[in-house]
Structure formats: C-alpha cells, structure tokens
Design an enzyme around this catalytic site. Structure first.
Site, PDB file in Angstrom:
ATOM      1  N   HIS A 162       1.254   0.455 -13.873  1.00  0.00           N
ATOM      2  CA  HIS A 162       1.974  -0.787 -14.159  1.00  0.00           C
ATOM      3  C   HIS A 162       3.476  -0.502 -14.120  1.00  0.00           C
ATOM      4  O   HIS A 162       3.921   0.513 -14.666  1.00  0.00           O
ATOM      5  CB  HIS A 162       1.573  -1.323 -15.541  1.00  0.00           C
ATOM      6  CG  HIS A 162       2.170  -2.656 -15.845  1.00  0.00           C
ATOM      7  ND1 HIS A 162       1.693  -3.816 -15.275  1.00  0.00           N
ATOM      8  CD2 HIS A 162       3.223  -3.017 -16.622  1.00  0.00           C
ATOM      9  CE1 HIS A 162       2.429  -4.835 -15.703  1.00  0.00           C
ATOM     10  NE2 HIS A 162       3.358  -4.381 -16.523  1.00  0.00           N
ATOM     11  N   GLY A 208       0.785  -1.233   0.000  1.00  0.00           N
ATOM     12  CA  GLY A 208       0.000   0.000   0.000  1.00  0.00           C
ATOM     13  C   GLY A 208       0.813   1.277   0.000  1.00  0.00           C
ATOM     14  O   GLY A 208       0.286   2.337   0.325  1.00  0.00           O
ATOM     15  N   SER A 209       2.094   1.210  -0.382  1.00  0.00           N
ATOM     16  CA  SER A 209       2.906   2.438  -0.367  1.00  0.00           C
ATOM     17  C   SER A 209       2.389   3.463  -1.380  1.00  0.00           C
ATOM     18  O   SER A 209       2.345   4.659  -1.097  1.00  0.00           O
ATOM     19  CB  SER A 209       4.381   2.123  -0.607  1.00  0.00           C
ATOM     20  OG  SER A 209       4.567   1.466  -1.847  1.00  0.00           O
ATOM     21  N   ASN A 210       1.961   3.004  -2.554  1.00  0.00           N
ATOM     22  CA  ASN A 210       1.378   3.942  -3.517  1.00  0.00           C
ATOM     23  C   ASN A 210       0.049   4.485  -3.013  1.00  0.00           C
ATOM     24  O   ASN A 210      -0.236   5.679  -3.161  1.00  0.00           O
ATOM     25  CB  ASN A 210       1.178   3.262  -4.884  1.00  0.00           C
ATOM     26  CG  ASN A 210       2.402   3.393  -5.766  1.00  0.00           C
ATOM     27  OD1 ASN A 210       2.944   4.473  -5.944  1.00  0.00           O
ATOM     28  ND2 ASN A 210       2.844   2.279  -6.321  1.00  0.00           N
ATOM     29  N   LEU A 234      -3.891  -6.914  -8.024  1.00  0.00           N
ATOM     30  CA  LEU A 234      -3.405  -7.990  -8.886  1.00  0.00           C
ATOM     31  C   LEU A 234      -4.471  -8.762  -9.660  1.00  0.00           C
ATOM     32  O   LEU A 234      -4.133  -9.515 -10.566  1.00  0.00           O
ATOM     33  CB  LEU A 234      -2.581  -8.976  -8.052  1.00  0.00           C
ATOM     34  CG  LEU A 234      -1.393  -8.362  -7.306  1.00  0.00           C
ATOM     35  CD1 LEU A 234      -0.621  -9.444  -6.578  1.00  0.00           C
ATOM     36  CD2 LEU A 234      -0.487  -7.593  -8.257  1.00  0.00           C
ATOM     37  N   ASN A 261      -5.015   2.554 -13.541  1.00  0.00           N
ATOM     38  CA  ASN A 261      -4.053   1.601 -12.991  1.00  0.00           C
ATOM     39  C   ASN A 261      -2.633   2.102 -13.242  1.00  0.00           C
ATOM     40  O   ASN A 261      -2.385   2.867 -14.172  1.00  0.00           O
ATOM     41  CB  ASN A 261      -4.240   0.241 -13.676  1.00  0.00           C
ATOM     42  CG  ASN A 261      -3.288  -0.818 -13.132  1.00  0.00           C
ATOM     43  OD1 ASN A 261      -3.139  -0.982 -11.924  1.00  0.00           O
ATOM     44  ND2 ASN A 261      -2.625  -1.541 -14.019  1.00  0.00           N
ATOM     45  N   ASP A 286      -3.785  -4.795 -18.490  1.00  0.00           N
ATOM     46  CA  ASP A 286      -2.784  -3.837 -18.979  1.00  0.00           C
ATOM     47  C   ASP A 286      -2.986  -3.410 -20.431  1.00  0.00           C
ATOM     48  O   ASP A 286      -2.030  -3.054 -21.112  1.00  0.00           O
ATOM     49  CB  ASP A 286      -1.370  -4.426 -18.819  1.00  0.00           C
ATOM     50  CG  ASP A 286      -1.086  -4.841 -17.384  1.00  0.00           C
ATOM     51  OD1 ASP A 286      -1.549  -4.146 -16.467  1.00  0.00           O
ATOM     52  OD2 ASP A 286      -0.416  -5.858 -17.180  1.00  0.00           O
ATOM     53  N   GLU A 307       6.922   5.905  -9.512  1.00  0.00           N
ATOM     54  CA  GLU A 307       5.522   5.761  -9.087  1.00  0.00           C
ATOM     55  C   GLU A 307       5.153   6.849  -8.085  1.00  0.00           C
ATOM     56  O   GLU A 307       4.131   7.522  -8.233  1.00  0.00           O
ATOM     57  CB  GLU A 307       5.302   4.381  -8.452  1.00  0.00           C
ATOM     58  CG  GLU A 307       5.343   3.239  -9.434  1.00  0.00           C
ATOM     59  CD  GLU A 307       5.299   1.872  -8.775  1.00  0.00           C
ATOM     60  OE1 GLU A 307       5.020   0.902  -9.494  1.00  0.00           O
ATOM     61  OE2 GLU A 307       5.541   1.773  -7.547  1.00  0.00           O
TER      62      GLU A 307
END
Length: 195
Positions: free
Chosen positions: A104, A12-14, A85, A102, A145, A174
């Site tokens: 990637h 969950g860092s993003n 995921l 999203n 994607d 990111e």
C-alpha cells in the site's frame, strides 16, 4: 519449486520488478499474472516476460470459486497483490491465509481503505500537509488494508512536493523493498515449516 501468482490492475511496474527479482532464483518463481483490467499495462509486461496472464471479471472473482480453483490447479503457493484495486473475497483470503501479501502506498493505518489507492493517496497526503509518507507491506485479510503489517518504509514529504513528487518517492521505496520483503516472508514461512 515455490510458485507465486501476482494480481495487478495497472501498469505492472511492481509486478515486473518482482518477476525480475525471482528470475534467477532456483526455488521461487512467478508463474502467473492475473488482472481485472483488460487494458492493464501489466498484460504487455507479463507477455514480454513470458508469464501466462489471466483476465477476469467481477462476477468470476467475487461470486464464484473459479479463481481459487485456478490458483490451486496451478499449484500456486503465494499470492502477491501489486497494485490490485478490488477487495479480495473471503474464499480467496482463506485459501491463502498468511500467504497473500499486498503493498500500500502510504503508512497504514493512515490513508487506507476503499478508494485510497495511487494518486488519491498522494493527493490526500499533500492536502493534509503530512511531513512523511511511505509504503506498507502487509498480509491480506477480508478488509481493505487491515491485514497484519509486515514492513514499512518512510520518505520525507516537503512543503513544495506535489502529489506526483510524492508518487515518485513512493515508487522508489516500492521497487527497493517489495521483492526483498516477499522473499524474506516466503523463506521465513518455509523455515518455520521445516522446524
């Protein structure tokens, strides 16, 4: 108020950076975090940031309309996938068409698709002796994607880089770009509605 829900499967860092980015915004806020992983680090982060969390299973996600109904009942406007995921089912992509984004960890269309996430991507990049990698921020459709690309940023991959080195470079990109690009897309959509 424009409301964002974040889906995440891992640490969950993003997600945390997105929440922090919008924490002082008076028009946009993250109001819900959803995860398919009961052990995901994003749960602890969301609790610390006072964001409600929903944990769901594969059946609920893929075989029912329950997640769509929850998002709609919470008046969610945008859905962000930040290290999520699972393939998103059609009922959800349709409900949030052009409002689901999203990130990637590669320069799509290279190194995308089922099973290509996190360290698997970085290992493939190193194994194939790529000279660069990067991030792709894109809209989500019913295929892994393959949604419309919004933004890409690149980083150099040197001959001495390990997959962990590449991962570090990707995380920096990111953190630098993802919240800002989300913000720009929301503003752009809002302005086009006004016009």
């Amino acid at each position: 108020m424009i409301k964002i829900a974040i889906f995440a499967s891992g640490s969950g860092s993003n997600a945390e950076r997105i929440v922090e980015f919008f924490s002082s915004n008076e028009e946009i806020e993250v109001t819900l975090v959803l995860t398919n992983n009961p052990a995901a680090g994003v749960i602890e982060r969301a609790q610390r940031l006072n964001i409600p969390t929903l944990i769901f299973n594969k059946t609920l996600f893929s075989k029912t309309d329950k997640i769509v109904e929850i998002l709609q009942s919470q008046q969610i406007d945008w859905v962000i996938l930040a290290g999520f995921l699972w393939l998103v089912p059609n009922n959800l992509t349709r409900a949030f068409e052009n409002r689901m984004i999203n990130i990637h960890p590669a320069l799509l269309p290279k190194y995308g698709g089922k099973g290509m996430w996190g360290h698997y991507v970085h290992e493939a990049v190193v194994a194939n002796q790529e000279k660069e990698s990067g991030i792709t921020i894109h809209y989500v459709n019913e295929k892994y994607d393959e949604g419309k690309v919004i933004f890409q940023a690149k980083c150099e991959v040197t001959s001495g880089d390990s997959p962990e080195d590449v991962a570090k470079k990707i995380h920096e990109l990111e953190y630098q770009y993802f919240p800002e690009i989300i913000y720009q897309e929301i503003l752009s959509a809002k302005n086009s509605i006004v016009e």
